[in-house]
Every structure is written in C-alpha cells, then in structure tokens.
Design a protein around this motif. Structure first.
Motif, PDB file in Angstrom:
ATOM      1  N   LYS A  70       0.826  -1.207   0.000  1.00 48.62           N
ATOM      2  CA  LYS A  70       0.000   0.000   0.000  1.00 48.62           C
ATOM      3  C   LYS A  70       0.862   1.259   0.000  1.00 48.62           C
ATOM      4  O   LYS A  70       1.850   1.346   0.715  1.00 48.62           O
ATOM      5  CB  LYS A  70      -0.916   0.023   1.223  1.00 48.62           C
ATOM      6  CG  LYS A  70      -1.686   1.327   1.372  1.00 48.62           C
ATOM      7  CD  LYS A  70      -2.746   1.238   2.440  1.00 48.62           C
ATOM      8  CE  LYS A  70      -3.261   2.599   2.875  1.00 48.62           C
ATOM      9  NZ  LYS A  70      -3.720   3.438   1.771  1.00 48.62           N
ATOM     10  N   VAL A  71       0.440   2.205  -0.808  1.00 45.85           N
ATOM     11  CA  VAL A  71       1.189   3.452  -0.885  1.00 45.85           C
ATOM     12  C   VAL A  71       0.641   4.461   0.116  1.00 45.85           C
ATOM     13  O   VAL A  71      -0.570   4.676   0.187  1.00 45.85           O
ATOM     14  CB  VAL A  71       1.100   4.054  -2.296  1.00 45.85           C
ATOM     15  CG1 VAL A  71       1.822   5.388  -2.358  1.00 45.85           C
ATOM     16  CG2 VAL A  71       1.693   3.094  -3.306  1.00 45.85           C
ATOM     17  N   ASP A  77       0.842   8.447   1.339  1.00 42.11           N
ATOM     18  CA  ASP A  77       1.414   9.757   1.072  1.00 42.11           C
ATOM     19  C   ASP A  77       1.953  10.322   2.383  1.00 42.11           C
ATOM     20  O   ASP A  77       1.718   9.785   3.453  1.00 42.11           O
ATOM     21  CB  ASP A  77       0.393  10.707   0.431  1.00 42.11           C
ATOM     22  CG  ASP A  77      -0.810  10.963   1.322  1.00 42.11           C
ATOM     23  OD1 ASP A  77      -0.631  11.068   2.543  1.00 42.11           O
ATOM     24  OD2 ASP A  77      -1.911  11.064   0.783  1.00 42.11           O
ATOM     25  N   GLU A  81      -0.412  11.058   5.274  1.00 43.77           N
ATOM     26  CA  GLU A  81      -0.923   9.875   5.942  1.00 43.77           C
ATOM     27  C   GLU A  81       0.127   9.253   6.840  1.00 43.77           C
ATOM     28  O   GLU A  81      -0.175   8.784   7.939  1.00 43.77           O
ATOM     29  CB  GLU A  81      -1.409   8.865   4.904  1.00 43.77           C
ATOM     30  CG  GLU A  81      -2.273   7.775   5.512  1.00 43.77           C
ATOM     31  CD  GLU A  81      -2.955   6.937   4.458  1.00 43.77           C
ATOM     32  OE1 GLU A  81      -2.808   7.246   3.267  1.00 43.77           O
ATOM     33  OE2 GLU A  81      -3.630   5.967   4.838  1.00 43.77           O
ATOM     34  N   ARG A 104       7.304   8.093  -6.550  1.00 41.26           N
ATOM     35  CA  ARG A 104       7.510   9.487  -6.893  1.00 41.26           C
ATOM     36  C   ARG A 104       6.181  10.219  -7.092  1.00 41.26           C
ATOM     37  O   ARG A 104       5.300   9.720  -7.759  1.00 41.26           O
ATOM     38  CB  ARG A 104       8.354   9.586  -8.165  1.00 41.26           C
ATOM     39  CG  ARG A 104       8.695  10.975  -8.543  1.00 41.26           C
ATOM     40  CD  ARG A 104       9.692  10.988  -9.675  1.00 41.26           C
ATOM     41  NE  ARG A 104      10.872  11.736  -9.332  1.00 41.26           N
ATOM     42  CZ  ARG A 104      10.982  13.047  -9.513  1.00 41.26           C
ATOM     43  NH1 ARG A 104       9.967  13.719  -9.998  1.00 41.26           N
ATOM     44  NH2 ARG A 104      12.092  13.665  -9.197  1.00 41.26           N
ATOM     45  N   GLY A 105       6.129  11.397  -6.497  1.00 41.58           N
ATOM     46  CA  GLY A 105       4.931  12.219  -6.646  1.00 41.58           C
ATOM     47  C   GLY A 105       3.860  11.876  -5.631  1.00 41.58           C
ATOM     48  O   GLY A 105       2.879  12.595  -5.485  1.00 41.58           O
ATOM     49  N   ILE A 106       4.003  10.764  -4.908  1.00 38.41           N
ATOM     50  CA  ILE A 106       2.981  10.355  -3.956  1.00 38.41           C
ATOM     51  C   ILE A 106       3.569  10.198  -2.556  1.00 38.41           C
ATOM     52  O   ILE A 106       3.255  10.954  -1.649  1.00 38.41           O
ATOM     53  CB  ILE A 106       2.344   9.013  -4.368  1.00 38.41           C
ATOM     54  CG1 ILE A 106       1.901   9.059  -5.819  1.00 38.41           C
ATOM     55  CG2 ILE A 106       1.178   8.700  -3.453  1.00 38.41           C
ATOM     56  CD1 ILE A 106       0.686   9.882  -6.087  1.00 38.41           C
ATOM     57  N   ARG A 156       6.090   3.218   0.025  1.00 34.99           N
ATOM     58  CA  ARG A 156       5.403   1.975   0.323  1.00 34.99           C
ATOM     59  C   ARG A 156       6.435   0.911   0.663  1.00 34.99           C
ATOM     60  O   ARG A 156       7.606   1.024   0.291  1.00 34.99           O
ATOM     61  CB  ARG A 156       4.554   1.519  -0.868  1.00 34.99           C
ATOM     62  CG  ARG A 156       5.371   0.845  -1.926  1.00 34.99           C
ATOM     63  CD  ARG A 156       4.567   0.148  -2.991  1.00 34.99           C
ATOM     64  NE  ARG A 156       5.372   0.126  -4.222  1.00 34.99           N
ATOM     65  CZ  ARG A 156       4.927   0.565  -5.386  1.00 34.99           C
ATOM     66  NH1 ARG A 156       3.713   1.039  -5.508  1.00 34.99           N
ATOM     67  NH2 ARG A 156       5.707   0.525  -6.444  1.00 34.99           N
TER      68      ARG A 156
END
Lengths: 227, 227
Positions: free
Chosen positions: A173-174, A176, A179, A217-219, A222
């Motif tokens: 799970k990614v 950010d 979070e 990248r950008g988020i 994980r």
DNA sequence: AGCGTGGTGTTCGGGTTCGGTAAGGACGCG
DNA sequence: CGCGTCCTTACCGAACCCGAACACCACGCT
C-alpha cells in the motif's frame, strides 16, 4: 446499545470529551463503559475485560500511565490507547516500558479515534504468536519493538520504528506523506516539510539493501510487497 | 457533472470562496452541491447523502456548528469538515464539543482542502478490498499504485498512472482532452496543447499490444470495454 | 485514385519539480 | 554539559512534464 464489536473502557474525567467519545463509539457499534478515576479503572478492567482501554493521560487522581503500568505488571495485555493533551507527553507514553498500543492527541477528530480503536482491536485479535511483520531477512516485532536483520538485532529510534511499522503492516500500500505523518506521528501535517523523507533515509541507512521501503515518486512511500 | 469520488456538500455563503472550492473539488473528481444557509443544509444532507459535508462556521442565518449538532442528534454520522475564520474557534469545533472530523482555517490553500477531504473520506470508509481495474492481462491497483501486465509489474510515472486510472475506471466512456486533464492532473485550465496525447503515447509504448486505450477521432480517448 | 486538410503519433530538449542527503539548531535526558 | 534524537533548511542531481515541431494517417472531395 448492542456491542457487536466489543467493549471499550473509557477512562476520562471531562464530560465534554467522554460524551463525545461515547456517542461515536456506540454509533460505530462498540459498547462503552466509562470511568473517571485511576482508582476505578483497574477494577473495571478486571471485571469487564474490555477489548480496548482508552486512557486519558491527565486524570484527577493520577496519571493514566499508572493504570497501564499496573495492568502490565498484573500480566494484563489488553490493548491500551492513550489520549494526550500535549505533544510532549507522547514520547513518554509511547516508550518501550509502557506498552501502549497507540495514542491520539487533543484536540482529536472523533472519527480518527474510532478508526484507531478498530485497528488496535484488529491487531490484537490477529492469530496469536509472534506478531511480526517480515520481508525476507527483515523482521519487525511490534510487541518488543525490535527489528532484526539477518537474525541480528538493530536499534531503531521510536520515530523510525513507528514509521517502518506503519509501512510494513500494509505491504504494497502506498502512503502519502500526510498519511504517514498522521499514522506514525499521531498528528496531521499538511505543510510541506521533508521530515518523512529524512526518517526514511535513516531507515535505509540502517537497513542497507534489505530496506523494503521504496519511493513512489509524486505520492509517497510503500513497503515492498512480498511475493 | 459526475462524481467518481463521491459528493461533497459545501455550506458557504461567500461566493468567492465557494466558487474556488467548487472548482478544485470538481477538478479532483468530486461532485459538489452548494448551500448557503443553515436552513437548507440539513435538508440537503438528508436528501443527497453526501460523502462529506464542508461547513463554514459563520453563516448568515446561524452557525455551521448547529448543522453538525443537528446531524449528530439525528443519528447522521456523515463526516464533517469545518472551515473556520479564526484559530480560537478551532478548539470548540474539533472534538471537544462538537464532533467535527477535521477543520481548515481561512485563508486556506485549496490544495490542502482537497487533501483533507480525501483524508476524511478515507478514514470514514470501511476497510477496502483490493479494487483492481483490469482488462485482460492488464491490472491496475490504485492502492499500491502498481500496474501489472501478464503478471509482470511495470513502472508508470504519476501522470501516466493517473491517466490510465481515469480511463480504466470508466471503460467505454469517452473522455475529451480537457476532461482528462482535469481528472488526471487535478486542474481545470487547459490550453490547446498536446500534452495528453504525449502521455497516451507513453502508455502505449509501455503496455505494448495490451494497452486498452483507444483513440476516438475528433473527441479524445477511451479505454476498451471488456465484457 | 489522387489530393488536401485536419487530427493524431512521435520525438526531443529545456525547464521544472521532486526526492536524497548533509548540516545545523532545538529539545529532552542523564 | 555531553549525548541522542528529532526537525528544519538548503543544495544538488535525477526524473519527469510540457510544449513545439514534424511526420503520419484518416477521411472527404474532386
């Protein structure tokens, strides 16, 4: 009021807060029992066997931490979730000695509180045994708060451990940065700060090639998913 | 106006603010319904069942807090996000008295607002199973932000992933370039540029024959519909 | 069929954004 | 006061987006 999801023991002296908490927890399907003192809390734990204990740190007749410590000394490992008024209490609460499972800081969002109660219960009701998150050579044990790499124990700071725990308990799970801040630090931070990055770098430095944390990248980040 | 990510009820009397908010939320894929009074707000909540309610504290005919309280009293636990003008309103709004889920203070950055709306929704929604968009050999997992083709993981950049996600979550639907820009980039402004085409080309290059994106001449693109 | 036009595919370099990292200050603790 | 930890800031390199330019294709018209 059915308590299909279990009983929550709330130890809190301010009626404004306890009312609110009660409403949200019952709405979420939990049973709620309220205590306002350290004195009554221990007795209630023994009698009611709650699924979770929600402890205010600042109580009229003592500190919530005493309750937790007494429970642990008595061999009671019921999950404990602390409510702290100030950030600087967090360190003390989350230390290894106490055995707290999570915490929220005031002022808190009631919905977040409910979410944390749920996750604490889910974690604790998982199959018994060494509850370790692992990835190849890397094993993380939330109980003893230790990390082993290649069978060798490595020291992590509190922050680093929390961060890695959040990531590894949901592999793939990614998250950010906001979070991660919210879960590992207990507070949301929507400002643009690079704090998370720095601690990820620390983890990578300590784990070397074994580090399961990868950049999206950008988020955010994980944990590598075991296949 | 379709609402792939849910409906947001905005209760706000200043047009300058509500316009801004509406623009950003719709660009982010939310549906937006606007109310300007306490009076209409409750009715709207009941009728529309929004995913989130965005409440200004200072309204012409009362305080936004009344709306929240009335909702809770009626057993409605829809997440509420407050917009406050002054910091000292925060304590009252968050937790201690009311049961708000989060808040932003004016002046706020719209980007931050969107982030908070997403967070609140994430917290309130039930634990999610892996909702994967798939087309034959191609599987797209928003949770881990991974793309697998023939069981093999391929790396996509953020933009590419967003683009493909927008297309594949509505297979068969045709998107023009402006809409794609708005959905995948989160911003409404769109000069006549070929940016979308370039990224579609990238997707085709990376997915090869499996790429489900097809051109609709004169209009835009769509994902092949699998039946 | 040949041709023209408008729309699309593709390539490519500049400029920007994003993440890694190192250094320094703040803070609590012993 | 020294130590460990956390957080911030600044800089740099790399990944990436964008826009323009050009080639190509589809379609309609003669």
């Amino acid at each position: 009021m059915d308590q299909t999801r279990g009983l929550v023991l709330v130890v809190e002296d301010e009626p404004a807060i306890s009312d609110l908490v009660r409403r949200y927890l019952t709405a979420a399907g939990f049973g709620v029992h309220l205590e306002t003192r350290v004195a009554g809390a221990l007795e209630a734990v023994r009698r009611l066997r709650p699924a979770v204990v929600l402890l205010d740190v600042g109580l009229p007749d003592g500190e919530g931490t005493e309750v937790c410590r007494a429970m642990r000394d008595a061999g009671d490992w019921t999950p404990v979730l602390f409510v702290t008024a100030r950030d600087d209490e967090v360190e003390r609460v989350l230390g290894l000695e106490l055995g707290a499972d999570d915490y929220v800081t005031k002022p808190f969002s009631p919905r977040e509180l409910v979410a944390r109660v749920k996750t604490v219960i889910r974690r604790s009701s998982a199959p018994i045994g060494p509850k370790v998150a692992r990835d190849g050579d890397v094993a993380l044990d939330p109980g003893s708060r230790t990390l082993t790499v290649d069978g060798e124990v490595r020291h992590l700071t509190t922050t680093e451990f929390n961060l890695l725990e959040v990531l590894m308990t949901a592999p793939g799970k990614v998250f950010d940065r906001a979070e991660l801040m919210s879960r590992a630090w207990g507070q949301a931070d929507y400002g643009s700060s690079r704090t998370v990055d720095v601690h990820v770098a620390q983890l990578r430095a300590k784990l070397g090639d074994h580090c399961p944390v990868e950049t999206v990248r950008g988020i955010g980040y994980r944990a590598r998913k075991r296949t």
